[in-house]
Scaffold this motif. Structure first.
Motif, PDB file in Angstrom:
ATOM      1  N   PRO A 142      10.085 -50.140  12.336  1.00 57.63           N
ATOM      2  CA  PRO A 142      10.271 -48.984  13.454  1.00 57.63           C
ATOM      3  C   PRO A 142       9.999 -49.640  14.957  1.00 57.63           C
ATOM      4  O   PRO A 142       9.259 -50.512  15.068  1.00 57.63           O
ATOM      5  CB  PRO A 142       9.055 -48.140  12.916  1.00 57.63           C
ATOM      6  N   SER A 143      10.645 -48.821  15.792  1.00 58.31           N
ATOM      7  CA  SER A 143      10.793 -49.177  16.939  1.00 58.31           C
ATOM      8  C   SER A 143       9.259 -48.914  17.815  1.00 58.31           C
ATOM      9  O   SER A 143       8.787 -47.643  17.298  1.00 58.31           O
ATOM     10  CB  SER A 143      11.905 -48.290  17.877  1.00 58.31           C
ATOM     11  N   ASN A 144       8.809 -49.361  18.676  1.00 55.82           N
ATOM     12  CA  ASN A 144       7.794 -49.400  19.443  1.00 55.82           C
ATOM     13  C   ASN A 144       8.254 -48.711  20.737  1.00 55.82           C
ATOM     14  O   ASN A 144       8.809 -49.452  21.589  1.00 55.82           O
ATOM     15  CB  ASN A 144       6.773 -50.566  19.442  1.00 55.82           C
ATOM     16  N   PRO A 145       7.802 -47.594  21.077  1.00 54.34           N
ATOM     17  CA  PRO A 145       6.879 -46.787  20.556  1.00 54.34           C
ATOM     18  C   PRO A 145       7.432 -45.406  19.553  1.00 54.34           C
ATOM     19  O   PRO A 145       6.689 -44.940  18.983  1.00 54.34           O
ATOM     20  CB  PRO A 145       5.934 -46.042  21.823  1.00 54.34           C
ATOM     21  N   GLY A 146       8.745 -45.388  19.753  1.00 57.97           N
ATOM     22  CA  GLY A 146       9.208 -43.702  19.298  1.00 57.97           C
ATOM     23  C   GLY A 146       9.333 -43.874  17.579  1.00 57.97           C
ATOM     24  O   GLY A 146       9.453 -42.868  16.981  1.00 57.97           O
ATOM     25  N   LEU A 147       9.255 -45.015  17.023  1.00 59.91           N
ATOM     26  CA  LEU A 147       8.890 -45.155  15.583  1.00 59.91           C
ATOM     27  C   LEU A 147      10.373 -44.761  14.830  1.00 59.91           C
ATOM     28  O   LEU A 147      10.411 -44.001  13.713  1.00 59.91           O
ATOM     29  CB  LEU A 147       7.817 -44.306  14.945  1.00 59.91           C
ATOM     30  N   ASP A 148      11.518 -44.995  15.512  1.00 61.31           N
ATOM     31  CA  ASP A 148      12.740 -44.841  14.868  1.00 61.31           C
ATOM     32  C   ASP A 148      13.171 -46.060  13.976  1.00 61.31           C
ATOM     33  O   ASP A 148      12.496 -47.221  14.379  1.00 61.31           O
ATOM     34  CB  ASP A 148      13.809 -44.550  15.892  1.00 61.31           C
ATOM     35  N   LEU A 149      14.114 -45.893  13.179  1.00 62.71           N
ATOM     36  CA  LEU A 149      14.270 -47.026  12.253  1.00 62.71           C
ATOM     37  C   LEU A 149      15.927 -47.084  12.211  1.00 62.71           C
ATOM     38  O   LEU A 149      16.739 -46.230  12.577  1.00 62.71           O
ATOM     39  CB  LEU A 149      14.162 -46.502  10.788  1.00 62.71           C
ATOM     40  N   CYS A 150      16.221 -48.503  11.691  1.00 71.45           N
ATOM     41  CA  CYS A 150      17.627 -48.717  11.490  1.00 71.45           C
ATOM     42  C   CYS A 150      17.701 -49.616  10.247  1.00 71.45           C
ATOM     43  O   CYS A 150      16.800 -50.254   9.942  1.00 71.45           O
ATOM     44  CB  CYS A 150      18.419 -49.537  12.814  1.00 71.45           C
ATOM     45  N   ASP A 151      18.941 -49.794   9.776  1.00 70.89           N
ATOM     46  CA  ASP A 151      19.176 -50.232   8.358  1.00 70.89           C
ATOM     47  C   ASP A 151      19.403 -51.499   8.499  1.00 70.89           C
ATOM     48  O   ASP A 151      20.459 -52.378   8.824  1.00 70.89           O
ATOM     49  CB  ASP A 151      20.327 -49.504   7.819  1.00 70.89           C
ATOM     50  N   ILE A 152      18.151 -52.413   8.249  1.00 74.71           N
ATOM     51  CA  ILE A 152      18.394 -53.891   8.409  1.00 74.71           C
ATOM     52  C   ILE A 152      19.517 -54.518   7.650  1.00 74.71           C
ATOM     53  O   ILE A 152      20.415 -55.352   8.196  1.00 74.71           O
ATOM     54  CB  ILE A 152      17.140 -54.471   8.163  1.00 74.71           C
ATOM     55  N   ALA A 153      19.660 -54.223   6.451  1.00 78.25           N
ATOM     56  CA  ALA A 153      20.421 -55.084   5.460  1.00 78.25           C
ATOM     57  C   ALA A 153      21.864 -54.619   5.822  1.00 78.25           C
ATOM     58  O   ALA A 153      22.791 -55.583   5.789  1.00 78.25           O
ATOM     59  CB  ALA A 153      20.235 -54.530   4.164  1.00 78.25           C
TER      60      ALA A 153
END
Ligand SMILES: Cc1ncc(COP(=O)(O)O)c(C=O)c1O
Length: 370
Positions: A145-156
């Motif tokens: 998760p991104s700091n600080p917004g806590l969004d995600l992206c699909d690593i695989a």
């Protein structure tokens, strides 16, 4: 509680040193502080000089390697590890993709220094990182998760697409640690992390590391450390070694408490918005369940405005108003004070090791004053 794989690693970690001991050796790791080593004749692989070798770093790197299931190189801070990974992988004329909503110093390093050396720097938000594709990207830096917004992206998915386009993927795993997310297993080429946060865990050291299963990349990162002189102090390495031995138990407690707190705060009337990947309504929840083995110890709360956020933080007995996160003491800060692109009332809450009922009561008490 952490998953079964993490528990196996945690048990191995605790007995790593013990298994190599001879009779009379200290069970605890000795702190070796020496710039010179006894070196008559040809070096023959012996320790040579304090900028190149140190037995205390080697012990911490060995521990980190078990944790990451990959060779690791230790650095004096998370930013030193990030610098090493970027300088060892990029050259003039290449293109770097970085998150526009990740840790702001990584962005400053890229824009203020790498761009001056002929690297093209492109920014995209973590949530839509894949939009636009990866053709022409040589190195892609991911923070999820991104700091600080806590969004995600699909690593695989990203790693597969970037590799097809001929690029390399670096993942900053600071917000999760290997006990919560394993980017190398998802296809990343390099993991970087600030061990200043949860791995150290007691807010008394700065350290970082680079992990990679690619020997060429590892050699380049080691050369960078040797030549730039960005070496950790033996004392910080010694403290980190001690912190790593309790990381699994602290991380498990912090994440369990964060999950319980997020659930209660999700319906609180003075909270305008809450981000926690473990909440079923969070925009990242489905991906978090697939990609992470824990939902982490960070919660993003948006209160009415700056004053409400500051009052909330300073009214809590069990919250330290401080920058940084991942310590045993819960802490919080209003990230807009550093210019992050978040609302004025956005608070990044780092849940520590306090018993959860005590902490929750304290947070609710403070919210009731707003
Ligand atoms: C996601 C992330 N990466 C890297 C760093 C840099 O770590 P350090 O302060 O140890 O240099 C930080 C620091 O806050 C961070 O939040």
């Amino acid at each position: 509680m952490t998953d079964k794989h993490s528990q196996k690693i945690a048990a191995d970690l605790l007995h790593l040193r013990g298994q190599g001991l001879s009779k009379g050796d200290p069970v605890a790791l000795p702190l070796v502080s020496s710039s010179m080593f006894h070196l008559p004749g040809d070096p023959d692989g012996a320790a040579t000089y304090g900028r190149v070798d140190n037995p205390t770093w080697e012990a911490v790197e060995h521990t980190l390697a078990v944790l990451e299931d990959a060779p690791c190189v230790a650095f004096p801070s998370g930013m030193a590890a990030i610098s090493a990974a970027l300088f060892a992988t990029l050259k003039a004329g290449q293109t770097l993709l970085i998150p526009s909503d990740g840790y702001y110093v990584t962005r400053l390093l890229s824009v203020r220094f790498l761009a001056q050396l002929g690297v093209t720097v492109i920014e995209r938000p973590t949530r839509s990182y894949a939009d636009g594709g990866f053709d022409g990207i040589d190195v892609m830096f991911v923070e999820t998760p991104s700091n600080p917004g806590l969004d995600l992206c699909d690593i695989a998915a990203i790693a597969q697409a970037v590799h097809q386009a001929g690029g390399k993927v670096i993942v900053d795993n600071t917000t999760m640690t290997p006990f919560g997310q394993r980017p190398l297993d998802l296809g990343a080429d390099i993991v970087v992390a600030s061990d200043t946060k949860a791995p150290g865990g007691h807010s008394d050291l700065l350290m970082g590391h680079v992990a990679t299963r690619d020997n060429t990349l590892r050699d380049a990162v080691l050369d960078w450390r040797k030549m730039s002189g960005a070496i950790p102090s033996p004392h910080a390495a010694w403290l980190l070694h001690r912190g790593l031995e309790t990381l699994e138990v602290r991380f498990g407690r912090m994440c369990d408490t964060a999950g319980a707190i997020a659930q209660v705060l999700a319906d609180h009337p003075v909270i305008n918005d809450i981000r926690y990947p473990g909440l079923p309504d969070d925009p990242s929840h489905t991906l978090a369940k697939r990609q992470m083995t824990s939902f982490g110890f960070l919660i993003g709360l948006t209160l009415a405005d700056k004053d409400a956020a500051e009052k909330f933080i300073t009214s809590c007995r069990f919250l330290r108003p401080a920058t940084s996160f991942g310590g045993v003491h819960s802490s919080a800060e209003r990230r807009a004070r550093w210019g992050d692109d978040v609302p004025d009332g956005f608070v990044r809450l780092s849940v520590g090791c306090e018993p959860s009922v005590e902490l929750l009561d304290d947070l609710l008490q403070s919210l009731s004053t707003l």
